[in-house]
Design a protein around this motif. Structure first.
Motif, PDB file in Angstrom:
ATOM      1  N   ILE A 310      43.448   8.220  13.578  1.00 27.91           N
ATOM      2  CA  ILE A 310      44.905   8.302  13.432  1.00 27.91           C
ATOM      3  C   ILE A 310      45.340   9.743  13.179  1.00 27.91           C
ATOM      4  O   ILE A 310      46.403  10.170  13.634  1.00 27.91           O
ATOM      5  N   THR A 311      44.514  10.507  12.471  1.00 34.31           N
ATOM      6  CA  THR A 311      44.887  11.892  12.188  1.00 34.31           C
ATOM      7  C   THR A 311      45.111  12.651  13.491  1.00 34.31           C
ATOM      8  O   THR A 311      46.049  13.438  13.614  1.00 34.31           O
ATOM      9  N   THR A 412      46.931  15.393   1.813  1.00 32.81           N
ATOM     10  CA  THR A 412      47.810  14.326   2.303  1.00 32.81           C
ATOM     11  C   THR A 412      47.128  12.968   2.224  1.00 32.81           C
ATOM     12  O   THR A 412      46.073  12.770   2.821  1.00 32.81           O
ATOM     13  N   TRP A 414      47.315   9.135   3.320  1.00 26.88           N
ATOM     14  CA  TRP A 414      47.944   8.169   4.223  1.00 26.88           C
ATOM     15  C   TRP A 414      46.856   7.358   4.888  1.00 26.88           C
ATOM     16  O   TRP A 414      45.689   7.481   4.500  1.00 26.88           O
ATOM     17  N   GLU A 417      47.216   2.643   9.070  1.00 27.79           N
ATOM     18  CA  GLU A 417      48.304   1.675   8.994  1.00 27.79           C
ATOM     19  C   GLU A 417      49.659   2.318   8.721  1.00 27.79           C
ATOM     20  O   GLU A 417      50.691   1.791   9.126  1.00 27.79           O
ATOM     21  N   VAL A 510      44.286   9.699  -5.997  1.00 28.58           N
ATOM     22  CA  VAL A 510      43.683   8.546  -5.332  1.00 28.58           C
ATOM     23  C   VAL A 510      42.208   8.533  -5.689  1.00 28.58           C
ATOM     24  O   VAL A 510      41.514   9.532  -5.527  1.00 28.58           O
ATOM     25  N   ARG A 513      38.540   3.405  -2.556  1.00 33.74           N
ATOM     26  CA  ARG A 513      38.900   2.082  -2.069  1.00 33.74           C
ATOM     27  C   ARG A 513      38.670   1.005  -3.129  1.00 33.74           C
ATOM     28  O   ARG A 513      37.748   1.106  -3.928  1.00 33.74           O
ATOM     29  N   ILE A 519      34.013   5.183   2.621  1.00 36.16           N
ATOM     30  CA  ILE A 519      34.519   6.319   3.382  1.00 36.16           C
ATOM     31  C   ILE A 519      33.427   7.382   3.439  1.00 36.16           C
ATOM     32  O   ILE A 519      33.091   8.011   2.441  1.00 36.16           O
TER      33      ILE A 519
HETATM   34  O1  PRX Z   1      41.132   5.458   0.931  1.00 36.52           O
HETATM   35  C1  PRX Z   1      42.140   6.270   1.492  1.00 36.52           C
HETATM   36  C2  PRX Z   1      41.496   7.412   2.233  1.00 36.52           C
HETATM   37  O2  PRX Z   1      41.382   6.990   3.577  1.00 36.52           O
HETATM   38  C3  PRX Z   1      41.928   5.675   3.736  1.00 36.52           C
HETATM   39  C4  PRX Z   1      42.584   5.560   5.075  1.00 36.52           C
HETATM   40  O3  PRX Z   1      41.643   5.758   6.068  1.00 36.52           O
HETATM   41  P1  PRX Z   1      42.087   5.850   7.582  1.00 36.52           P
HETATM   42  O4  PRX Z   1      42.949   4.698   7.935  1.00 36.52           O
HETATM   43  O5  PRX Z   1      40.850   6.045   8.386  1.00 36.52           O
HETATM   44  O6  PRX Z   1      42.974   7.128   7.675  1.00 36.52           O
HETATM   45  C5  PRX Z   1      42.430   8.358   7.320  1.00 36.52           C
HETATM   46  C6  PRX Z   1      43.377   9.459   7.704  1.00 36.52           C
HETATM   47  C7  PRX Z   1      44.778   9.258   7.334  1.00 36.52           C
HETATM   48  C8  PRX Z   1      42.878   5.544   2.586  1.00 36.52           C
HETATM   49  O7  PRX Z   1      43.147   4.192   2.286  1.00 36.52           O
HETATM   50  N1  PRX Z   1      42.304   8.635   2.182  1.00 36.52           N
HETATM   51  C9  PRX Z   1      43.017   9.191   3.182  1.00 36.52           C
HETATM   52  N2  PRX Z   1      43.578  10.340   2.776  1.00 36.52           N
HETATM   53  C10 PRX Z   1      43.236  10.527   1.486  1.00 36.52           C
HETATM   54  C11 PRX Z   1      42.423   9.432   1.099  1.00 36.52           C
HETATM   55  N3  PRX Z   1      41.948   9.312  -0.152  1.00 36.52           N
HETATM   56  C12 PRX Z   1      42.253  10.278  -1.042  1.00 36.52           C
HETATM   57  N4  PRX Z   1      43.008  11.357  -0.740  1.00 36.52           N
HETATM   58  C13 PRX Z   1      43.519  11.534   0.495  1.00 36.52           C
HETATM   59  N5  PRX Z   1      44.236  12.605   0.776  1.00 36.52           N
END
Ligand code: PRX
Length: 630
Positions: A310-311, A412, A414, A417, A510, A513, A519
């Protein structure tokens, strides 16, 4: 998960030079946020009005929990906003895209006008294969300009793209092609990674067996002598484009027409096909590119992600192009031919905004600051991070060594979703290492307990988003039930699935999970997907997978395996299982450790208690084990 828990919070604060805030597109955060709160609808309407619509919307939104429509009955096309809008302006000959291959001399540059032409040709080529509005096209390509062209070509004609990251293996690709019902797969013969070829086309060949929806495979051939195209399904990319006509008007899309499906790992073996639609996603990615990344006319934006995540969708392609920026992409890996490559690229192309992942930052920390110090990084003005928590040590290093103690860091938060940034520290605001920051204007976020009550500062809880936003996913493809769960776990809020904590200033940290998603190096991996890959091996009776802390990758995959009768643990079998996961799902999901065990901790109802395995592994208290089977 515990209801709520205390977290020790301590942090220093970095205050950027006031000139950053003064010159920023957003201005003062508190003012901007209060302005949004005063009239949320006017805020989003104002944002959308910065873009071109073929027909304006009748109503800003229709919200019937948990379903949303945004820009109701508005008509537009995202590629019109990413291309035509600029081609019809002074940006016509501005550089839109710079590509740098693995080798020094490999470089390609497209102005907005050139990119526009290429996209139209590719769009017509897809039409010539019978692709129509609403059909799904799977893109499985290396990071080359044609990848971006293919995405935009789909969006041009209203085809829904489903991009699968080129690091996924045949079985992961097959699952995604089948779930999305893709009619065409666009690929390349090979990708390059650390000087080696990744045989993408061969993997596609394996993945389409058993995928009856696929009618054609378009292959971009890069190697000499050319790879032979064998099956009747295979078509040469260049030939197809050469025979296509050059003008292709942008299809008129309803704001709610789907733009793409993108798969993300879930807590079951089946990945979730997140569906995003045209209007809201366009407005959200444009807004955050312009006001979070603070993109200005002369910026050169480099997001090091792959378009398969998504990034890449939001901050390589749609957002920056809608904002009219110059986008850099490269097929390079951060440490090949040496760990100085990315810093040389920043100097060579004058990158001003740099967006990467904590795992890369930690890798660079480890190899030493002499590498970045060999290049002049003075053009950088904003640096960002995404994908997992940016730990304070990595924050400090990134700020000092790459940002020269000047650049604001955007950590950032996000998700696939959410489509766009949700929480960060806006440019010019005081930054606290370890904290992503506060919700951006347009977004309302909080940390709550299981009942949805806000928890006090310094107490951990669940991260929720309290109001719908334009770029929110609209459903999970073929699984609307799963979509509803996001909004029905702690109604009426959207539950992100992350644990978090807020400090007294409202900054959100944050923690990770709350579910069975690991991750690894910023990539979401469902424990269940790895477990089912392991169990598909003939030697494995049962498997459990956990995430184990790892200094570089954040987390690493650790598997516990019960063998079938007749199989003995051995180093050879261990390597074979690792290879099996690699071929099925891809290198990102490869276990770094496998333990052969006689049994697994389970609940009385038979569910594997990964939490217990994890506690054992880390030598910590497993918490409540009352449901553990004797
Ligand atoms: O747990 C959080 C972590 O990545 C999850 C989302 O993963 P994905 O849908 O693959 O998207 C990643 C790129 C937007 C989140 O639920 N996450 C993402 N950004 C951060 C993060 N955890 C901590 N700090 C962040 N900046």
């Amino acid at each position: 998960m515990a209801e709520s828990f205390d977290v020790k919070l301590e942090s220093k604060t970095y205050v950027p030079d006031p000139s950053y805030k003064e010159a920023s597109n957003i201005g003062d955060y508190n003012e901007a946020y209060n302005h949004y709160l005063k009239d949320p609808d006017a805020f989003w309407e104002g944002m959308a009005q910065e873009l071109t619509w073929f027909k304006p919307w009748d109503r800003l939104k229709e919200w019937s929990h948990p379903y949303a429509k945004w820009f109701v009955n508005g008509k537009t096309n995202i590629t019109y906003n990413c291309l035509d809008r600029h081609v019809n302006s002074e940006r016509k000959n501005k550089v839109a895209l710079i590509w740098r291959g693995e080798e020094e001399e490999q470089e390609r540059i497209f102005t907005y006008r050139q990119l526009h032409r290429e996209v139209q040709r590719c769009a017509n080529a897809l039409k010539s294969l019978g692709i129509k509005k609403g059909d799904t096209v799977c893109i499985y390509m290396p990071l080359i300009p044609e990848h971006i062209v293919a995405m935009l070509a789909c969006a041009r004609i209203g085809a829904v793209h489903s991009i699968v990251y080129g690091g996924f293996g045949a079985s992961a690709l097959n699952t995604r092609i089948r779930d999305a019902n893709a009619k065409v797969v666009i690929t390349a013969d090979v990708g390059y990674r650390r000087g080696k070829r990744v045989p993408l086309k061969t993997i596609v060949g394996d993945a389409v067996i058993n995928a009856p929806s696929v009618e054609k495979i378009v292959v971009l051939r890069r190697t000499k002598p050319q790879l032979e195209l064998v099956s009747e399904m295979e078509i040469d990319y260049h030939e197809l484009l050469q025979n296509a006509s050059k003008d292709c008007e942008a299809e008129v899309m309803d704001a709610e027409d789907p733009l793409f499906i993108l798969y993300t790992s879930g807590t079951t073996g089946q990945p979730k096909g997140i569906v995003h639609t045209t209007g809201g996603y366009m407005v959200g990615t444009y807004y955050t590119s312009k006001y979070v990344f603070d993109m200005k006319e002369n910026d050169v934006h480099w997001c090091t992600a792959d378009p398969g995540w998504i990034t890449g969708h939001s901050y390589i392609v749609y957002g920056p192009l809608a904002a009219g920026a110059t986008v850099l992409i490269t097929e390079t890996t951060p440490d090949y031919p040496d760990p100085g490559i990315w810093w040389r690229i920043i100097e060579e192309f004058g990158v001003t905004i740099f967006y990467t992942a904590p795992t890369a930052i930690r890798m660079f920390m480890k190899v030493g600051e002499e590498w970045p110090n060999k290049s002049n990084l003075d053009t950088l003005r904003i640096i960002g991070s995404v994908g997992e928590p940016l730990n304070p040590e990595a924050f400090d290093w990134y700020h000092r060594v790459i940002g020269k103690s000047q650049c604001p860091i955007l950590d950032t938060w996000w998700q696939t979703e959410t489509g766009m940034h949700m929480i960060t520290t806006m440019v010019g605001e005081p930054m606290k290492p370890g904290f992503a920051g506060r919700p951006i204007p347009g977004i309302q976020a909080d940390v709550v307990d299981k009942e949805g009550n806000p928890v006090p500062p310094n107490v951990g809880g669940l991260l929720v988003l309290k109001e719908p936003w334009p770029s929110m996913m609209r459903t999970v493809h073929n699984n609307d039930e799963r979509y509803r769960q996001y909004w029905e776990t702690i109604p009426p809020y959207y539950t992100a699935g992350d644990l978090a904590v807020k400090d007294k200033d409202g900054y959100i940290m944050v923690l990770g999970r709350a579910d069975d998603i690991i991750i690894v190096a910023g990539h979401n991996i469902g424990t269940a997907e790895v477990e089912s890959a392991l169990v598909s091996h003939e030697a494995v009776a049962e498997a459990a997978v956990i995430g184990k802390p790892d200094v570089l990758k954040g987390q690493a995959v650790k598997a516990f395996v019960i063998l079938r009768l007749g199989y003995e643990p051995s180093e050879k079998l261990r390597n074979e299982l690792i290879y099996h996961v690699r071929m099925g799902i891809g290198p990102i999901a490869m276990p770094s450790e496998i333990d052969f065990v006689p049994s697994l901790p389970k609940t009385r109802s038979g569910k594997i208690m990964r939490r217990v395995l994890k506690a054992q592994e880390m030598g910590i208290d497993p918490g409540d084990i009352s449901t553990l089977e004797e």
